[in-house]
Every structure is written in C-alpha cells, then in structure tokens.
Design a protein around this motif. Sequence first.
Motif, PDB file in Angstrom:
ATOM      1  N   GLU A  22     -28.327  -6.858  11.200  1.00  0.00           N
ATOM      2  CA  GLU A  22     -28.593  -7.868  10.181  1.00  0.00           C
ATOM      3  C   GLU A  22     -27.443  -7.937   9.178  1.00  0.00           C
ATOM      4  O   GLU A  22     -26.472  -7.175   9.249  1.00  0.00           O
ATOM      5  N   ASN A  23     -27.555  -8.849   8.237  1.00  0.00           N
ATOM      6  CA  ASN A  23     -26.508  -9.120   7.259  1.00  0.00           C
ATOM      7  C   ASN A  23     -26.084  -7.843   6.527  1.00  0.00           C
ATOM      8  O   ASN A  23     -26.904  -7.199   5.878  1.00  0.00           O
ATOM      9  N   PRO A  24     -24.800  -7.456   6.618  1.00  0.00           N
ATOM     10  CA  PRO A  24     -24.355  -6.202   5.983  1.00  0.00           C
ATOM     11  C   PRO A  24     -24.514  -6.204   4.470  1.00  0.00           C
ATOM     12  O   PRO A  24     -24.706  -5.146   3.862  1.00  0.00           O
ATOM     13  N   PHE A  25     -24.431  -7.374   3.829  1.00  0.00           N
ATOM     14  CA  PHE A  25     -24.613  -7.434   2.382  1.00  0.00           C
ATOM     15  C   PHE A  25     -26.061  -7.095   2.000  1.00  0.00           C
ATOM     16  O   PHE A  25     -26.326  -6.415   1.007  1.00  0.00           O
ATOM     17  N   LYS A  26     -27.000  -7.565   2.827  1.00  0.00           N
ATOM     18  CA  LYS A  26     -28.414  -7.246   2.576  1.00  0.00           C
ATOM     19  C   LYS A  26     -28.679  -5.753   2.820  1.00  0.00           C
ATOM     20  O   LYS A  26     -29.467  -5.129   2.115  1.00  0.00           O
ATOM     21  N   ILE A  27     -27.993  -5.209   3.834  1.00  0.00           N
ATOM     22  CA  ILE A  27     -28.143  -3.774   4.112  1.00  0.00           C
ATOM     23  C   ILE A  27     -27.663  -2.960   2.922  1.00  0.00           C
ATOM     24  O   ILE A  27     -28.320  -2.024   2.471  1.00  0.00           O
ATOM     25  N   ARG A  28     -26.493  -3.334   2.371  1.00  0.00           N
ATOM     26  CA  ARG A  28     -25.959  -2.610   1.216  1.00  0.00           C
ATOM     27  C   ARG A  28     -26.888  -2.716   0.008  1.00  0.00           C
ATOM     28  O   ARG A  28     -27.007  -1.778  -0.782  1.00  0.00           O
ATOM     29  N   ALA A  29     -27.543  -3.873  -0.124  1.00  0.00           N
ATOM     30  CA  ALA A  29     -28.480  -4.048  -1.244  1.00  0.00           C
ATOM     31  C   ALA A  29     -29.668  -3.096  -1.113  1.00  0.00           C
ATOM     32  O   ALA A  29     -30.099  -2.470  -2.096  1.00  0.00           O
ATOM     33  N   ILE A  30     -30.171  -2.953   0.101  1.00  0.00           N
ATOM     34  CA  ILE A  30     -31.300  -2.039   0.331  1.00  0.00           C
ATOM     35  C   ILE A  30     -30.850  -0.600   0.126  1.00  0.00           C
ATOM     36  O   ILE A  30     -31.562   0.221  -0.480  1.00  0.00           O
ATOM     37  N   GLU A  31     -29.648  -0.254   0.619  1.00  0.00           N
ATOM     38  CA  GLU A  31     -29.111   1.090   0.402  1.00  0.00           C
ATOM     39  C   GLU A  31     -28.913   1.353  -1.090  1.00  0.00           C
ATOM     40  O   GLU A  31     -29.162   2.473  -1.577  1.00  0.00           O
ATOM     41  N   GLY A  32     -28.479   0.329  -1.820  1.00  0.00           N
ATOM     42  CA  GLY A  32     -28.311   0.473  -3.259  1.00  0.00           C
ATOM     43  C   GLY A  32     -29.621   0.765  -3.961  1.00  0.00           C
ATOM     44  O   GLY A  32     -29.672   1.584  -4.896  1.00  0.00           O
ATOM     45  N   THR A  33     -30.693   0.133  -3.509  1.00  0.00           N
ATOM     46  CA  THR A  33     -32.017   0.407  -4.080  1.00  0.00           C
ATOM     47  C   THR A  33     -32.423   1.846  -3.804  1.00  0.00           C
ATOM     48  O   THR A  33     -32.939   2.539  -4.689  1.00  0.00           O
ATOM     49  N   ALA A  34     -32.174   2.312  -2.572  1.00  0.00           N
ATOM     50  CA  ALA A  34     -32.502   3.706  -2.225  1.00  0.00           C
ATOM     51  C   ALA A  34     -31.731   4.676  -3.109  1.00  0.00           C
ATOM     52  O   ALA A  34     -32.300   5.642  -3.637  1.00  0.00           O
ATOM     53  N   ASN A  35     -30.436   4.429  -3.295  1.00  0.00           N
ATOM     54  CA  ASN A  35     -29.616   5.312  -4.120  1.00  0.00           C
ATOM     55  C   ASN A  35     -30.059   5.293  -5.572  1.00  0.00           C
ATOM     56  O   ASN A  35     -30.064   6.335  -6.247  1.00  0.00           O
ATOM     57  N   ALA A  36     -30.422   4.122  -6.066  1.00  0.00           N
ATOM     58  CA  ALA A  36     -30.879   4.011  -7.458  1.00  0.00           C
ATOM     59  C   ALA A  36     -32.182   4.779  -7.663  1.00  0.00           C
ATOM     60  O   ALA A  36     -32.352   5.475  -8.676  1.00  0.00           O
ATOM     61  N   LEU A  37     -33.086   4.682  -6.720  1.00  0.00           N
ATOM     62  CA  LEU A  37     -34.358   5.413  -6.821  1.00  0.00           C
ATOM     63  C   LEU A  37     -34.117   6.917  -6.764  1.00  0.00           C
ATOM     64  O   LEU A  37     -34.748   7.688  -7.492  1.00  0.00           O
ATOM     65  N   ASP A  38     -33.189   7.326  -5.909  1.00  0.00           N
ATOM     66  CA  ASP A  38     -32.898   8.752  -5.754  1.00  0.00           C
ATOM     67  C   ASP A  38     -32.308   9.347  -7.025  1.00  0.00           C
ATOM     68  O   ASP A  38     -32.456  10.543  -7.287  1.00  0.00           O
ATOM     69  N   ALA A  39     -31.655   8.510  -7.819  1.00  0.00           N
ATOM     70  CA  ALA A  39     -30.985   9.003  -9.025  1.00  0.00           C
ATOM     71  C   ALA A  39     -31.905   9.093 -10.237  1.00  0.00           C
ATOM     72  O   ALA A  39     -31.536   9.693 -11.247  1.00  0.00           O
TER      73      ALA A  39
END
Length: 578
Positions: A22-39
């Motif tokens: 799928e769209n790599p920009f959308k993937i990065r957005a989801i990964e960014g949410t995961a990283n933000a939650l982890d922090a």
Amino acid sequence: MDNRALTRAFKLAAQLMELHDENPFKIRAIEGTANALDALSFPVSEVERSGLPDRTGLSKTAAAKVAELLDTGTFSELQRLLDVTPPGVVEMLDIKGIGPKKIRSLWRELGIESTEQLREAAESDQVSKLKGFGKKTQESILESLEFAGQSKGKLLYPQAEVLGEEIAALLRKALNTEKVAVAGEVRRRLETVETVSVVAAGTKPLKAHELLNTMDGLTADPCRSGPFAWRGTATSSGVRVEVLLTTPEEFVTELFLNSAAEEHLSEEVPGSTTLRQWARREKFQQEEALYEKAGLQFIVPELREGLGEIALAAEKKLPRLLEDGDLRGSVHNHSTYSDGNHSLREMATWLRDHNYEYLGICDHSQAAHYANGLGAERVRQQHQEIDKLNAELAPFRIFKGIESDILSDGSLDYPSDVLASFDFIVASVHSNLKMDERKATERLLRAIENPYTTMLGHPTGRLLLRRQGYPIDYKAVIDACAKNQVIIEINANPWRLDLDWRWVRYALDQGVMLSINPDAHHTDGYADMRYGVLMGRKGLLTKEMTFNTKSLDEAAAYFEKRKAGIKPPLEYKKSLFE
C-alpha cells in the motif's frame, strides 16, 4: 488496553500495509502513530477520547483511530487488512529475519499461507530459488521456524503472571475465599512458562468449573480435567492452564506440592525422608512451618529447583536474597540520543522522583547505525548536557556511560581516547550473531580483557521465545570477568533475562558482581528491574553482590577507582575532543 498493546496494533497495521504494497506515505503515518504512542509516559486509555489530540500530540485522524481501537479492540484499517489476509500469513510476520516484503513474495509467488507450508517449501529448497532469498535466507527461515516450534504454547514470565493472577482473582470472588494462589512455574519465577497453575480452596468445586468453562480466553480440555482439577489452554497463546481444587485444610500442602520442582520435593532432608513425605504427614497453616518441621531454613519458591538449596537450608546457610527495595540506581538505559523514547532529563527525573540516586545512561555507540549510535561529536554534546543536568538535579547524578558494541574481532567501538571520556562502559554484542561457540567466546574474552570494559551486557544476546542466544563457554566467560573484575549484567528486559539465572550462582562463587540492568528505552522500562531481581534471586543473588545496590557515592568511587587503573595504549595520542 495499555500503551504497549496500542503500539503493537499500529505496528501490525503498518506491517500488513507493507505486505499488501500500500501507499508508503500512509504506512509511515501509521508507523508514526505507533512511535508516538510508544513514547508516551501516561496511560492513553485513561484520557478522555475528545482530549486525545491535545494530550498525545497526535493528529485528529490518528487520535480517532486510537479512540476506535480503545473502544472496539480494533480500527477500520487494521480490521480491513486482517479480513483480507490469511491468519497464517499474519502469523508469518512474527518470523525473525524476514519482513513483510519477503512474506509477500512467499505468499504471492509460492502460495504459502502458513508456517507449516513455509517449512515444507524451505525443506524442499523452493524458497532459495525466489528472487532476493538464497540459501542463507532459507536456512535462517528454517532455524527461526524450528525455534518458534519449540516456543509454541509458552509465555514469558510477565505474561504468565498476569494470566495467573487474573484467574486467581476471579476464583477468589466466585468462591468467596482468599485461599487462592498462583502456583507452579509462575510461582517459581521461571523465565518462560508452559503451564499456568492455580491452587484454589473451597467447598464448591463445580462452581469453579462453571466459572472457568465460561471465562473469556480459556478453552477447556475435558479429557484432562476431573472433579478437582480443571485443565485447558489459554486460547490466544496456547499455554496450558490448570486449576487444582482442594479443601481449605489441605490448601497449604497442595500449594507447596505444586510450587516446587520434582527434584526439590524428592530430595532427602535430615531424618532420611523427603519434603513430599513431610508435606503429607500433617496439615500445615504456613509453608514456613513445613520447612521448620523438616529441620530446614525456609526456602522461597523461586529457589525450589533441587539445585543444592536444601543442603544450604539444612546448614542454615541460605543468604538474605536481593529485594526490589535494595536497588539504588539504574544503569544501562537509553535516551533519545540513540533509540530511546525519552530524553535524558525525562529518564533522570523519573528515577529521581521515584527515590533512586543515580542514572547510568548507555546510549548506543557509533557502530550501531540502526539504533542512531553516537559519533564522537554527539558523545561530546551528550556529556555537556549531562554536566548541566547534574548541576541542576544534584544530589541526583547521571553517570556518563555508553553501550559500546563489541565488534566482530572483540574490540570495543570507539578509540581509547573516546572510551576514556566515559564514567563506565557496558560492552555488548549486537551484530554477527552466527559465530560458533569458540569464536563467540573468544570475541567476548577479548572484550572482557579490554581495560575500558566495566560491565558485560546481555552475554548471549538471546531473545526468549524469539531467538536463541549465540553459544558461549559460560565458565570461560565468567572466569574472565572474575580475573578482570568485570561486572556481568542481568539484563532485566523480560525478552532477555540474560545472564541466565542458572549461571548466577557460578558467577557469585567466582566473586563476580552482578548488576540488575533494565536496558530501559522508555521510563516504563524501569519497571523491568523487578524481573531481573527475580532472576537474580533464583541464582542466590544478594544485595552485597549486586552493583546497583551501591549508594551514589559508592558507585562513583567504584567507577573512579577503575578508571584510575587504566593505562591507555600509546597509539591514541590525539583526542577526538580537541
């Protein structure tokens, strides 16, 4: 749902999106949410849904996904992806060494939809013929599958402890009694658990069966159960669960008999009898009374392994074991300088506010590019910040440390002048994990002999239930640490718990000091020190032989004395800091 579960859900969504190209920009957005939650350092589940964007810093779109996940257990993108992905393919995402792109190739090109099909394809040499794979990748896949098969139906200790306590709490309420306790492997604090055992007393065993048969997440096994024993599995993990039902009068006896290894129960004690026989002779109100009757010191459950503890108890030589409250500092921790989630200030103030005296910061060294390892200039910047924070936070202190990679030839990352700038150094292996025992041991021995090595980090690099550690000659490594006065860490991360507790007693016998290190990348990670303490206790670790029970002044004096004895090699004359 805690923050870790939220983070895992978003990471899974990102993996599935990559799997489906799928769209790599959308993937990065989801990964960014995961990283933000982890922090985040506070429980997201306790935040009002409308206030999620402000409290978490997430966009309104991302916050809406988090709210949906908290309220329903999933969110639309994740559920859509799960609906179109075979469960076996989702399971394959957990295989070490292959990512979503390779799994996509296996699925689309070979039609593989389960780990069993993957094993068959690898064994028949089909996998190596795919573009981007090859023989080595195929062998690695087979090794990972073999290890995963051995780990199936097991839980890490913390997960098993939570499951056991949940079952025990429900039984206490249903049976209206406090005589319910987690037993077995969990009570003995084994690092991985195959069976979660609970002992419950009461006069209504049928009521316990009814509760367990209807409890979410448990699947009964009637063929293995009986009137006074409910057996089954935890549906999600496959770990076995057993609940043993007894009378109030027999509760202590049954709890004892189900909280010790067979070797402990069957070993002869003074009087030419065994502890099992003592337990059956009369009804005890406390386990302490049973040991006293047998002429022994009380032996805590985590020591009941049949590894010499009875002989020590008979001679009244069991020491006072390390306790959580003995720890006065935390060394081997990471910050945002490398791959940590919290800043130096946040990591330090959390410890200070929880009554610890010092923080040892050990961000990754320059060779660890994958973890944003520190080059010499960034080391200098971090040391400047530490000096400022120490002036502000005194008497609390941050010690300047580094987790220096042990390179393939056993040398430490950084030249000597940079190594000399640290208060202490944790030397750890993070790369080239496929060495045989001779090479892996020689690599560690050279690092231990380096005068700048203060402490050996996670000696085997194992990840429990995920990856076997590299093979080493434990005795040779521990003996070298004794000779060179190098501390060995018990890495308290539940996935590591390395040094293995089975070697703690040998280390103590050689005079090697241990350190309970959380390897924390987040302030939540400090809580893992508890698991390191439990593993140390299983190996008879005491306060006196634990480095981070030292006071601030004692720890500082130790580091200063060790550094004072180092004579830097002549080849490093020019400082990188000049």
